[in-house]
Design an enzyme around this catalytic site. Structure first.
Site, short mmCIF file in Angstrom:
data_model
loop_
_atom_site.label_atom_id
_atom_site.label_comp_id
_atom_site.label_asym_id
_atom_site.label_seq_id
_atom_site.Cartn_x
_atom_site.Cartn_y
_atom_site.Cartn_z
N LYS A 2 -12.78 -0.92 1.60
CA LYS A 2 -12.04 -0.15 0.60
C LYS A 2 -12.87 -0.09 -0.68
CE LYS A 2 -7.59 -0.31 2.79
NZ LYS A 2 -6.96 -1.35 3.60
N SER A 5 0.79 -1.22 0.00
CA SER A 5 0.00 0.00 0.00
C SER A 5 0.83 1.28 0.00
CB SER A 5 -0.94 0.00 1.20
OG SER A 5 -0.20 -0.13 2.39
N HIS A 14 -6.00 -4.05 -1.18
CA HIS A 14 -5.88 -2.97 -2.17
C HIS A 14 -6.04 -3.48 -3.60
CE1 HIS A 14 -4.86 0.36 0.49
NE2 HIS A 14 -4.16 -0.51 1.19
C1 LIG Z 1 -6.74 -1.68 5.04
C2 LIG Z 1 -5.95 -2.91 5.18
C3 LIG Z 1 -6.23 -3.84 6.19
C4 LIG Z 1 -7.26 -3.58 7.25
O1 LIG Z 1 -8.54 -3.68 6.74
P1 LIG Z 1 -9.77 -3.25 7.66
O2 LIG Z 1 -10.92 -3.99 7.10
O3 LIG Z 1 -9.88 -1.77 7.54
O4 LIG Z 1 -9.43 -3.67 9.06
C5 LIG Z 1 -5.52 -5.02 6.21
N1 LIG Z 1 -4.55 -5.28 5.28
C6 LIG Z 1 -4.24 -4.40 4.32
C7 LIG Z 1 -3.18 -4.73 3.32
C8 LIG Z 1 -4.92 -3.18 4.24
O5 LIG Z 1 -4.58 -2.31 3.29
#
Ligand SMILES: *Cc1c(COP(=O)(O)O)cnc(C)c1O
Length: 400
Positions: A246, A187, A215
């Site tokens: 997301k 990310s 992502h």
């Molecule tokens: C955003 C993210 C998470 C956490 O996800 P949530 O559902 O917001 O807890 C975990 N791993 C990665 C790679 C992320 O980008």
């Protein structure tokens, strides 16, 4: 008694401020979208830092589906699943999510953070090994801490380094399980994991493959299934974890998806599943709607990729340094180097109507400070051009 603790907490807080690492939160006075209104002055700005890849965060059909699910199934479950069971809508979401991802079964969690905290401990014990990418998300690192397996780390996305660690792991746990854990997309850089190569090595050393596709899900690959589709290795990945927070509508909720027996064991043993509340019906309804929309049409995904190509091309034409040229992703970091310049640039961008945040040590390496921008299908080309122009004028003001 508290006074002593208070004094030392105050000192710790001051230290964070003094070292320039204080994070303050902005208040938004509108729904999440390509353009948002700031509470501080009512200005509308272009949002370049949301994970709203498909522009679904304020989507009316999804909000409506969430409301309908709430009307039909109530506000909440007030229980964990092994006590009060599940509703049909939870089952439906697990089935349709598995269909979407091309997996055998899926299990829902309150967040992907919990999914990653849940997935390792039931599967790997002290005679097993976990081989983890050095840039993996914090929740993977924490999940690994919770299990007793031997730990191995390899340089980010480096297949030779991975092979070295696999050799070592195989020598150390001759009969044990080995699991490779990686983000599908990293990310901070927007780089894509070499999943095909990782799966080859997994076969060679008899290892399981776990991919956190937060992502990617919804837009990577020809039909948006994720990094495993992008790299044409859908049946070779054993475990996918992901989020509904997301691209898939952006509310919250997470999951583990993959081989049937693995999911079954997690239902029996995963602590964040056994000891945490069931996903709210509204989230299930909204997430189901998002999956159905994306299964019917790749239009949003296609727009995201044409926007990404436009934005990356324009930034390059203007002479900015951005990684990931060979494997472009909607995460577009604009490299600045110095942390102070990154912070100053972020403030000046906001003055010019562009909301984008600077990332610096310890989130990224020292000297690798950057403004991380993220493209959305909700942006118009005019929005993106405006963002590029703001970067051009901030660069000349700050002389970076
Ligand atoms: C955003 C993210 C998470 C956490 O996800 P949530 O559902 O917001 O807890 C975990 N791993 C990665 C790679 C992320 O980008």
């Amino acid at each position: 008694m508290y006074q002593q603790v208070k004094d030392s907490l105050d000192a710790a807080l001051q230290e964070i401020r003094d070292s320039g690492l204080w994070k303050s939160e902005r208040t938004i006075a509108s729904p999440q979208a390509a353009r948002i209104r700031l509470a501080q002055d009512g200005r509308e700005v272009i949002n370049m830092c949301a994970n709203n890849y498909l522009g679904l965060s304020d989507n009316e059909e999804i909000s409506k589906a969430a409301s309908q699910a709430m009307e039909k199934w109530g506000y909440g479950l007030s229980s964990v699943r092994f006590i009060c069971g599940k509703q049909e809508i939870h089952e439906q979401l697990e089935v349709e999510l598995s269909q979407f991802l091309g997996t055998e079964d899926s299990i829902l969690f309150a967040a992907c953070f919990d999914a990653n905290g849940a997935v390792f401990e039931p599967l790997l014990g002290e005679d097993d090994a976990i081989v983890s990418d050095s840039l993996n998300h914090a929740s993977i690192i924490d999940g690994i801490r919770l299990c007793k397996a031997k730990r191995y780390r390899y340089a980010n996305n480096d297949l030779n380094a991975l092979e070295d660690q696999l050799k070592q792991a195989r020598a150390d746990v001759t009969k044990g399980r080995i699991m490779i854990a990686t983000d599908g997309v990293f990310s901070m850089d927007g780089t894509i994991a070499h999943l095909d190569g990782i799966c080859d090595l997994a076969e060679k050393y008899q290892a399981l493959v776990m991919v956190d596709d937060c992502h990617s899900t919804g837009f990577m690959g020809k039909t948006g299934r994720g990094t495993h589709e992008h790299h044409d290795c859908m049946s070779r990945v054993d475990i996918l974890t992901g989020t509904f927070g997301k691209a898939l509508g952006g509310a919250s909720g997470g999951y583990v998806s993959g081989r049937k027996e693995i999911i079954e064991l997690l239902r029996q043993r995963a602590r964040p599943y056994l000891f945490s509340n069931s996903l709210a019906p509204a989230i299930c309804g909204g997430s189901l709607k998002a999956l159905r929309m994306l299964s019917q049409s790749t239009e949003r995904r296609d727009r995201l990729w044409s926007n990404t190509a436009f934005y990356r091309r324009r930034l390059e034409e203007e002479g900015f340094t951005i990684p990931g040229k060979e494997t472009p992703h909607p995460i577009v970091p604009i490299m600045l180097g110095d942390a102070k310049i990154a912070q100053a640039a972020s403030a000046k961008l906001l003055d010019k109507g562009v909301y984008a945040i600077g990332f610096f040590y310890p989130v990224v390496a020292k000297g690798a400070a950057r403004i991380r921008t993220q493209v959305s299908a909700g942006h118009s080309e005019a929005d993106l051009e405006e963002a590029v122009q703001a970067f051009v004028s901030v660069r000349s003001e700050l002389d970076w």
